[in-house]
Design a protein around this motif. Structure first.
Motif, PDB file in Angstrom:
ATOM      1  N   ALA A 112     -83.239  74.214 -41.251  1.00  0.00           N
ATOM      2  CA  ALA A 112     -82.899  72.879 -40.762  1.00  0.00           C
ATOM      3  C   ALA A 112     -82.707  71.933 -41.938  1.00  0.00           C
ATOM      4  CB  ALA A 112     -84.012  72.350 -39.846  1.00  0.00           C
ATOM      5  N   SER A 113     -82.086  70.804 -41.671  1.00  0.00           N
ATOM      6  CA  SER A 113     -81.972  69.755 -42.681  1.00  0.00           C
ATOM      7  C   SER A 113     -82.453  68.448 -42.081  1.00  0.00           C
ATOM      8  CB  SER A 113     -80.527  69.623 -43.178  1.00  0.00           C
ATOM      9  OG  SER A 113     -79.666  69.307 -42.105  1.00  0.00           O
ATOM     10  N   VAL A 114     -82.938  67.579 -42.951  1.00  0.00           N
ATOM     11  CA  VAL A 114     -83.432  66.268 -42.519  1.00  0.00           C
ATOM     12  C   VAL A 114     -82.287  65.274 -42.599  1.00  0.00           C
ATOM     13  CG1 VAL A 114     -85.044  64.395 -43.026  1.00  0.00           C
ATOM     14  CG2 VAL A 114     -85.772  66.770 -43.290  1.00  0.00           C
ATOM     15  N   GLU A 115     -82.064  64.568 -41.506  1.00  0.00           N
ATOM     16  CA  GLU A 115     -81.029  63.534 -41.463  1.00  0.00           C
ATOM     17  C   GLU A 115     -81.630  62.190 -41.882  1.00  0.00           C
ATOM     18  OE1 GLU A 115     -77.070  62.370 -40.585  1.00  0.00           O
ATOM     19  OE2 GLU A 115     -77.918  64.363 -40.643  1.00  0.00           O
ATOM     20  N   LYS A 116     -82.703  61.776 -41.204  1.00  0.00           N
ATOM     21  CA  LYS A 116     -83.377  60.523 -41.550  1.00  0.00           C
ATOM     22  C   LYS A 116     -84.650  60.384 -40.723  1.00  0.00           C
ATOM     23  CE  LYS A 116     -80.426  57.915 -38.378  1.00  0.00           C
ATOM     24  NZ  LYS A 116     -79.425  56.854 -38.283  1.00  0.00           N
ATOM     25  N   GLU A 117     -85.504  59.472 -41.154  1.00  0.00           N
ATOM     26  CA  GLU A 117     -86.702  59.143 -40.390  1.00  0.00           C
ATOM     27  C   GLU A 117     -86.389  57.929 -39.526  1.00  0.00           C
ATOM     28  OE1 GLU A 117     -90.415  58.926 -42.510  1.00  0.00           O
ATOM     29  OE2 GLU A 117     -89.796  60.532 -43.871  1.00  0.00           O
ATOM     30  N   LEU A 118     -86.913  57.943 -38.326  1.00  0.00           N
ATOM     31  CA  LEU A 118     -86.688  56.850 -37.385  1.00  0.00           C
ATOM     32  C   LEU A 118     -88.025  56.200 -37.058  1.00  0.00           C
ATOM     33  CD1 LEU A 118     -84.397  58.864 -34.957  1.00  0.00           C
ATOM     34  CD2 LEU A 118     -83.639  57.262 -36.714  1.00  0.00           C
ATOM     35  N   LEU A 119     -88.087  54.891 -37.138  1.00  0.00           N
ATOM     36  CA  LEU A 119     -89.294  54.151 -36.790  1.00  0.00           C
ATOM     37  C   LEU A 119     -88.889  52.956 -35.954  1.00  0.00           C
ATOM     38  CD1 LEU A 119     -92.332  53.613 -36.978  1.00  0.00           C
ATOM     39  CD2 LEU A 119     -91.882  52.346 -39.085  1.00  0.00           C
ATOM     40  N   GLY A 120     -89.494  52.845 -34.803  1.00  0.00           N
ATOM     41  CA  GLY A 120     -89.239  51.718 -33.922  1.00  0.00           C
ATOM     42  C   GLY A 120     -90.450  51.489 -33.049  1.00  0.00           C
ATOM     43  N   PHE A 121     -90.343  50.503 -32.197  1.00  0.00           N
ATOM     44  CA  PHE A 121     -91.421  50.196 -31.273  1.00  0.00           C
ATOM     45  C   PHE A 121     -90.843  49.975 -29.895  1.00  0.00           C
ATOM     46  CE2 PHE A 121     -93.106  49.309 -35.399  1.00  0.00           C
ATOM     47  CZ  PHE A 121     -94.419  49.721 -35.314  1.00  0.00           C
ATOM     48  N   TRP A 122     -91.558  50.448 -28.905  1.00  0.00           N
ATOM     49  CA  TRP A 122     -91.240  50.188 -27.515  1.00  0.00           C
ATOM     50  C   TRP A 122     -92.434  49.420 -26.999  1.00  0.00           C
ATOM     51  CZ3 TRP A 122     -92.454  52.856 -22.581  1.00  0.00           C
ATOM     52  CH2 TRP A 122     -91.599  52.455 -21.552  1.00  0.00           C
ATOM     53  N   GLY A 123     -92.308  48.106 -26.999  1.00  0.00           N
ATOM     54  CA  GLY A 123     -93.468  47.276 -26.704  1.00  0.00           C
ATOM     55  C   GLY A 123     -94.533  47.540 -27.750  1.00  0.00           C
ATOM     56  N   PRO A 124     -95.759  47.828 -27.312  1.00  0.00           N
ATOM     57  CA  PRO A 124     -96.838  48.056 -28.268  1.00  0.00           C
ATOM     58  C   PRO A 124     -96.876  49.481 -28.834  1.00  0.00           C
ATOM     59  CG  PRO A 124     -97.695  48.230 -26.057  1.00  0.00           C
ATOM     60  CD  PRO A 124     -96.240  47.841 -25.935  1.00  0.00           C
ATOM     61  N   TYR A 125     -95.971  50.348 -28.407  1.00  0.00           N
ATOM     62  CA  TYR A 125     -96.024  51.750 -28.787  1.00  0.00           C
ATOM     63  C   TYR A 125     -95.096  52.051 -29.955  1.00  0.00           C
ATOM     64  CZ  TYR A 125     -98.070  51.900 -24.154  1.00  0.00           C
ATOM     65  OH  TYR A 125     -98.844  51.653 -23.061  1.00  0.00           O
ATOM     66  N   GLU A 126     -95.670  52.639 -31.001  1.00  0.00           N
ATOM     67  CA  GLU A 126     -94.852  53.057 -32.129  1.00  0.00           C
ATOM     68  C   GLU A 126     -94.062  54.302 -31.738  1.00  0.00           C
ATOM     69  OE1 GLU A 126     -96.047  53.341 -36.549  1.00  0.00           O
ATOM     70  OE2 GLU A 126     -96.156  55.410 -35.798  1.00  0.00           O
ATOM     71  N   GLU A 127     -92.804  54.312 -32.109  1.00  0.00           N
ATOM     72  CA  GLU A 127     -91.956  55.482 -31.912  1.00  0.00           C
ATOM     73  C   GLU A 127     -91.503  55.964 -33.278  1.00  0.00           C
ATOM     74  OE1 GLU A 127     -88.911  53.945 -29.261  1.00  0.00           O
ATOM     75  OE2 GLU A 127     -89.944  54.887 -27.578  1.00  0.00           O
ATOM     76  N   TYR A 128     -92.028  57.103 -33.693  1.00  0.00           N
ATOM     77  CA  TYR A 128     -91.679  57.683 -34.985  1.00  0.00           C
ATOM     78  C   TYR A 128     -91.111  59.075 -34.736  1.00  0.00           C
ATOM     79  CZ  TYR A 128     -92.100  59.849 -39.552  1.00  0.00           C
ATOM     80  OH  TYR A 128     -91.832  60.513 -40.718  1.00  0.00           O
ATOM     81  N   ALA A 129     -90.003  59.358 -35.373  1.00  0.00           N
ATOM     82  CA  ALA A 129     -89.390  60.685 -35.260  1.00  0.00           C
ATOM     83  C   ALA A 129     -88.652  60.993 -36.545  1.00  0.00           C
ATOM     84  CB  ALA A 129     -88.435  60.739 -34.069  1.00  0.00           C
ATOM     85  N   ILE A 130     -88.451  62.273 -36.777  1.00  0.00           N
ATOM     86  CA  ILE A 130     -87.645  62.727 -37.899  1.00  0.00           C
ATOM     87  C   ILE A 130     -86.387  63.351 -37.303  1.00  0.00           C
ATOM     88  CG2 ILE A 130     -87.527  64.220 -39.926  1.00  0.00           C
ATOM     89  CD1 ILE A 130     -90.664  64.139 -39.906  1.00  0.00           C
ATOM     90  N   MET A 131     -85.245  62.714 -37.543  1.00  0.00           N
ATOM     91  CA  MET A 131     -83.988  63.261 -37.042  1.00  0.00           C
ATOM     92  C   MET A 131     -83.586  64.397 -37.977  1.00  0.00           C
ATOM     93  SD  MET A 131     -80.198  61.588 -36.557  1.00  0.00           S
ATOM     94  CE  MET A 131     -80.736  60.323 -35.459  1.00  0.00           C
ATOM     95  N   MET A 132     -83.289  65.547 -37.378  1.00  0.00           N
ATOM     96  CA  MET A 132     -82.955  66.739 -38.146  1.00  0.00           C
ATOM     97  C   MET A 132     -81.682  67.365 -37.583  1.00  0.00           C
ATOM     98  SD  MET A 132     -86.793  68.347 -38.672  1.00  0.00           S
ATOM     99  CE  MET A 132     -86.326  69.199 -40.194  1.00  0.00           C
ATOM    100  N   ARG A 133     -81.193  68.354 -38.286  1.00  0.00           N
ATOM    101  CA  ARG A 133     -80.047  69.141 -37.813  1.00  0.00           C
ATOM    102  C   ARG A 133     -80.374  70.621 -37.980  1.00  0.00           C
ATOM    103  NH1 ARG A 133     -75.419  66.288 -36.795  1.00  0.00           N
ATOM    104  NH2 ARG A 133     -75.424  64.148 -37.561  1.00  0.00           N
ATOM    105  N   ASP A 134     -79.950  71.410 -36.998  1.00  0.00           N
ATOM    106  CA  ASP A 134     -80.134  72.855 -37.116  1.00  0.00           C
ATOM    107  C   ASP A 134     -79.100  73.399 -38.099  1.00  0.00           C
ATOM    108  OD1 ASP A 134     -77.693  73.393 -35.761  1.00  0.00           O
ATOM    109  OD2 ASP A 134     -78.683  73.896 -33.876  1.00  0.00           O
ATOM    110  N   PRO A 135     -79.108  74.697 -38.406  1.00  0.00           N
ATOM    111  CA  PRO A 135     -78.187  75.230 -39.418  1.00  0.00           C
ATOM    112  C   PRO A 135     -76.703  75.010 -39.117  1.00  0.00           C
ATOM    113  CG  PRO A 135     -79.971  76.770 -39.083  1.00  0.00           C
ATOM    114  CD  PRO A 135     -80.111  75.702 -38.022  1.00  0.00           C
ATOM    115  N   GLU A 136     -76.345  74.729 -37.861  1.00  0.00           N
ATOM    116  CA  GLU A 136     -74.935  74.476 -37.537  1.00  0.00           C
ATOM    117  C   GLU A 136     -74.649  72.992 -37.334  1.00  0.00           C
ATOM    118  OE1 GLU A 136     -72.996  76.962 -34.727  1.00  0.00           O
ATOM    119  OE2 GLU A 136     -73.631  78.796 -35.738  1.00  0.00           O
ATOM    120  N   GLY A 137     -75.622  72.136 -37.630  1.00  0.00           N
ATOM    121  CA  GLY A 137     -75.388  70.693 -37.576  1.00  0.00           C
ATOM    122  C   GLY A 137     -75.749  70.002 -36.278  1.00  0.00           C
ATOM    123  N   ASN A 138     -76.310  70.726 -35.312  1.00  0.00           N
ATOM    124  CA  ASN A 138     -76.717  70.097 -34.056  1.00  0.00           C
ATOM    125  C   ASN A 138     -77.947  69.239 -34.285  1.00  0.00           C
ATOM    126  OD1 ASN A 138     -74.786  71.520 -32.275  1.00  0.00           O
ATOM    127  ND2 ASN A 138     -75.930  73.306 -32.952  1.00  0.00           N
TER     128      ASN A 138
END
Length: 143
Positions: A112-138
């Motif tokens: 896999a490859s790392v696209e970017k880190e995502l940080l946001g909030f939905w009200g009081p809840y932190e939303e953290y994710a690492i956007m990635m791509r599989d070997p074919e770019g999905n």
């Protein structure tokens, strides 16, 4: 009656290799191909070896677990995926950022490859994710 997702289907240039990647991501057994009796039925129906290898799956056989189905797709992709898969290393709790970093490193080692880190909030809840791509770019997110 209610519906359930039968497969997560992903178009792939190399279905077998992408099935191996997703099987490793999900902790499923490495795909070994279709059962011999099924291959015999497919050949008897006129399919070539290329037709047969144009499809693959990643699954552990447990109906409670998601089956990933891969089919060769040779047309040009015109737009980005309108949906993607979110994966997490645990089924009983949220992962810490340190645990996500370890899982990110494992997935990168699988191809896999790392696209970017995502940080946001939905009200009081932190939303953290690492956007990635599989070997074919999905795209998929690790959270």
């Amino acid at each position: 009656m209610t519906a359930r997702i039968a497969n997560v289907t992903i178009h792939a240039e190399n279905p077998t290799e992408l099935a191996r990647f997703w099987a490793a991501v999900m902790g499923y057994p490495e795909p070994t191909g279709w059962p011999e009796e099924e291959i015999a039925e497919l050949r008897a129906a006129g399919l070539s070896d290329d037709d047969i290898t144009a499809r693959a799956e990643a699954w552990d056989g447990d109906r409670a677990h998601q089956r990933f189905y891969f089919t060769r797709y040779s047309r040009e992709r015109r737009q980005r995926n309108r949906m993607h898969i979110d994966v997490t290393p645990f089924d009983d709790r949220r992962a810490t950022r340190d645990e996500l970093a370890l899982e990110r490193d494992r997935l990168v080692a699988l191809g896999a490859s790392v696209e970017k880190e995502l940080l946001g909030f939905w009200g009081p809840y932190e939303e953290y994710a690492i956007m990635m791509r599989d070997p074919e770019g999905n795209e998929f997110c690790l959270q």
